[in-house]
Design a protein around this motif. Structure first.
Motif, PDB file in Angstrom:
ATOM      1  N   PHE A  50       0.807  -1.220   0.000  1.00  0.00           N
ATOM      2  CA  PHE A  50       0.000   0.000   0.000  1.00  0.00           C
ATOM      3  C   PHE A  50       0.842   1.272   0.000  1.00  0.00           C
ATOM      4  O   PHE A  50       0.577   2.200  -0.766  1.00  0.00           O
ATOM      5  CB  PHE A  50      -0.988   0.018   1.171  1.00  0.00           C
ATOM      6  N   GLU A  51       1.880   1.322   0.830  1.00  0.00           N
ATOM      7  CA  GLU A  51       2.725   2.530   0.909  1.00  0.00           C
ATOM      8  C   GLU A  51       3.432   2.784  -0.420  1.00  0.00           C
ATOM      9  O   GLU A  51       3.514   3.920  -0.889  1.00  0.00           O
ATOM     10  CB  GLU A  51       3.748   2.402   2.041  1.00  0.00           C
ATOM     11  N   GLU A  52       3.938   1.715  -1.022  1.00  0.00           N
ATOM     12  CA  GLU A  52       4.624   1.814  -2.317  1.00  0.00           C
ATOM     13  C   GLU A  52       3.655   2.290  -3.401  1.00  0.00           C
ATOM     14  O   GLU A  52       3.982   3.168  -4.211  1.00  0.00           O
ATOM     15  CB  GLU A  52       5.192   0.431  -2.667  1.00  0.00           C
ATOM     16  N   ILE A  53       2.461   1.735  -3.408  1.00  0.00           N
ATOM     17  CA  ILE A  53       1.435   2.124  -4.382  1.00  0.00           C
ATOM     18  C   ILE A  53       1.044   3.583  -4.176  1.00  0.00           C
ATOM     19  O   ILE A  53       0.887   4.332  -5.146  1.00  0.00           O
ATOM     20  CB  ILE A  53       0.207   1.187  -4.281  1.00  0.00           C
ATOM     21  N   LEU A  54       0.931   4.006  -2.927  1.00  0.00           N
ATOM     22  CA  LEU A  54       0.557   5.385  -2.629  1.00  0.00           C
ATOM     23  C   LEU A  54       1.592   6.370  -3.179  1.00  0.00           C
ATOM     24  O   LEU A  54       1.234   7.442  -3.670  1.00  0.00           O
ATOM     25  CB  LEU A  54       0.379   5.569  -1.122  1.00  0.00           C
ATOM     26  N   LYS A  55       2.865   6.009  -3.145  1.00  0.00           N
ATOM     27  CA  LYS A  55       3.917   6.859  -3.719  1.00  0.00           C
ATOM     28  C   LYS A  55       3.735   6.978  -5.229  1.00  0.00           C
ATOM     29  O   LYS A  55       3.909   8.055  -5.802  1.00  0.00           O
ATOM     30  CB  LYS A  55       5.299   6.304  -3.390  1.00  0.00           C
ATOM     31  N   GLU A  56       3.398   5.863  -5.885  1.00  0.00           N
ATOM     32  CA  GLU A  56       3.140   5.882  -7.324  1.00  0.00           C
ATOM     33  C   GLU A  56       1.926   6.749  -7.641  1.00  0.00           C
ATOM     34  O   GLU A  56       1.917   7.494  -8.625  1.00  0.00           O
ATOM     35  CB  GLU A  56       2.920   4.465  -7.861  1.00  0.00           C
ATOM     36  N   VAL A  57       0.891   6.658  -6.814  1.00  0.00           N
ATOM     37  CA  VAL A  57      -0.326   7.461  -6.993  1.00  0.00           C
ATOM     38  C   VAL A  57       0.024   8.951  -6.892  1.00  0.00           C
ATOM     39  O   VAL A  57      -0.412   9.757  -7.712  1.00  0.00           O
ATOM     40  CB  VAL A  57      -1.404   7.075  -5.951  1.00  0.00           C
ATOM     41  N   ALA A  58       0.838   9.314  -5.913  1.00  0.00           N
ATOM     42  CA  ALA A  58       1.250  10.716  -5.743  1.00  0.00           C
ATOM     43  C   ALA A  58       2.022  11.195  -6.964  1.00  0.00           C
ATOM     44  O   ALA A  58       1.842  12.329  -7.421  1.00  0.00           O
ATOM     45  CB  ALA A  58       2.088  10.864  -4.482  1.00  0.00           C
ATOM     46  N   SER A  59       2.854  10.328  -7.514  1.00  0.00           N
ATOM     47  CA  SER A  59       3.622  10.668  -8.710  1.00  0.00           C
ATOM     48  C   SER A  59       2.703  10.905  -9.905  1.00  0.00           C
ATOM     49  O   SER A  59       2.876  11.868 -10.660  1.00  0.00           O
ATOM     50  CB  SER A  59       4.615   9.545  -9.010  1.00  0.00           C
ATOM     51  N   VAL A  60       1.713  10.045 -10.073  1.00  0.00           N
ATOM     52  CA  VAL A  60       0.737  10.188 -11.161  1.00  0.00           C
ATOM     53  C   VAL A  60      -0.030  11.498 -11.019  1.00  0.00           C
ATOM     54  O   VAL A  60      -0.195  12.248 -11.984  1.00  0.00           O
ATOM     55  CB  VAL A  60      -0.248   8.989 -11.170  1.00  0.00           C
TER      56      VAL A  60
END
Length: 72
Positions: A50-60
């Motif tokens: 989840f934390e890793e995915i959240l970083k990708e979401v912030a980047s998007v």
């Protein structure tokens, strides 16, 4: 795992739709909803990453709307 986040400075509905489409393509994301009207993001993703995915979401989000911030 499903979590809701407040968005700050999301300026247009079209950008919200672009963000939602891009977030749904991230591996591990089972569902995502970005609402321009309520300035909210609902994210359903793999709990283990989840934390890793959240970083990708912030980047998007930053690519689509540079001023938009995800508030924790």
């Amino acid at each position: 795992m499903k979590k809701k986040f407040k968005l700050q400075d999301l300026d247009c509905a079209n950008c919200a739709a672009k963000m939602e489409d891009a977030i749904k393509k991230i591996p591990g994301v089972s569902n995502a909803s970005v609402s321009f009207m309520t300035q909210k993001l609902v994210l359903e993703a793999d709990e283990g990453r989840f934390e890793e995915i959240l970083k990708e979401v912030a980047s998007v989000c930053a690519k689509v709307e540079p001023d938009c911030k995800i508030l924790m």
